[in-house]
Design an enzyme around this catalytic site. Structure first.
Site, short mmCIF file in Angstrom:
data_model
loop_
_atom_site.label_atom_id
_atom_site.label_comp_id
_atom_site.label_asym_id
_atom_site.label_seq_id
_atom_site.Cartn_x
_atom_site.Cartn_y
_atom_site.Cartn_z
CB CYS A 100 -0.28 3.64 -3.32
SG CYS A 100 -1.21 2.57 -4.16
CG HIS A 117 -3.78 0.31 -1.17
ND1 HIS A 117 -5.28 0.29 -0.82
CD2 HIS A 117 -4.04 0.72 -2.86
CE1 HIS A 117 -5.66 0.78 -2.30
NE2 HIS A 117 -5.88 0.89 -3.05
CG HIS A 119 -7.86 -3.58 -4.96
ND1 HIS A 119 -7.73 -3.13 -6.42
CD2 HIS A 119 -6.96 -2.19 -4.53
CE1 HIS A 119 -6.88 -1.75 -6.65
NE2 HIS A 119 -6.52 -1.14 -5.69
CD GLU A 146 -10.59 -15.03 21.08
OE1 GLU A 146 -9.38 -14.92 21.61
OE2 GLU A 146 -10.88 -14.30 21.66
CG HIS A 202 -9.88 1.86 -3.58
ND1 HIS A 202 -9.83 3.26 -4.56
CD2 HIS A 202 -9.11 1.57 -4.02
CE1 HIS A 202 -8.52 3.38 -4.76
NE2 HIS A 202 -7.87 2.10 -4.25
#
Length: 241
Positions: A100, A117, A119, A146, A202
């Site tokens: 990443c 990140h 999943h 809200e 993903h």
């Protein structure tokens, strides 16, 4: 002194009794995210920028078991490509750098202090629902909920309001994580006020000005994605007419 020796001798960068130190925060965040089901099976990751250092969780490690000594540290700024040009100043040699990394760097180039990140299953599901309803060019949109108030309107623009429509761009997945970078950056350019990008089938990348904001924005978005899936089951529109 060799680069490898430097990387081995910089353990002081991840040693601190301060719970707010990035090397302590990243393991804590990953344990929290594991409890949500966001980083199962070693997936996902987190990165924090402090001054001119980038702290990154390793790849291929059970996220709930990460310890401070597992954290990679990069000098910032640093090249995204090629990977060999990245300026690691601490690199646990038994572990793999996060795939990443260039995507995290893209967020930091936009002024982020933390990038996450996950999943998340809810994130994946909304990308599939958007594809079915709007096609590959569609983005996730929701209004009159809200929890939207937990998402910023854009840099220096305050927070979204109840009647605003939240839009999150969606990019297509690739075989290798790093290959998402150009699509992520294109989405950032097209949606300059966004703090998140969904990746179809993903997960999602979420960033914030600091750790607390990135975390709470990630939580708010996941709430909205789960709600959107349940609304879809009931035939309720995501954007109020």
């Amino acid at each position: 002194m060799s680069a490898i020796k430097d990387e081995r001798n910089n353990d002081h960068l991840v040693q601190s009794h301060d719970p707010e130190h990035p090397a302590n925060l990243i393991p804590a965040l990953c344990r929290n995210f594991y409890g949500h089901g966001w980083v199962t099976g070693t997936g996902g990751g987190a990165s924090i920028k402090r001054d001119n250092h980038i702290f990154i969780a390793p790849s291929g490690v059970q996220k709930e078991l990460i310890q401070p000594h597992n954290i990679f540290v990069l000098q910032y700024p640093t090249p995204k490509y090629p990977p060999s040009a990245r300026q690691y100043i601490r690199k646990p040699l038994e572990l793999k750098p996060s795939a990443c990394t260039p995507l995290f760097l893209a967020a930091f180039d936009r002024g982020a202090g933390c990038c996450i990140h996950t999943h998340s299953q809810w994130a994946v599901l909304v990308t599939l629902l958007v594809e079915r309803e709007k096609g590959l060019e569609g983005c996730f949109e929701i209004s009159n909920i809200e929890q939207i108030k937990g998402i910023p309107k854009g840099k220096g623009k305050g927070m979204m309001g109840f009647f605003d429509t939240l839009k999150i761009p969606i990019i297509e997945n690739t075989a290798f994580e790093e290959d998402l970078t150009s699509s992520l950056e294109e989405a950032m350019e097209k949606y300059p006020d966004t703090y998140a990008v969904l990746v179809r089938r993903h997960g999602i990348y979420v960033w914030g000005d600091d750790v607390a904001k990135a975390k709470t924005q990630c939580e708010s978005l996941d709430y909205l994605f789960q709600l959107a899936v349940e609304m879809h089951k009931l035939g309720l529109p995501w954007v109020k007419p």
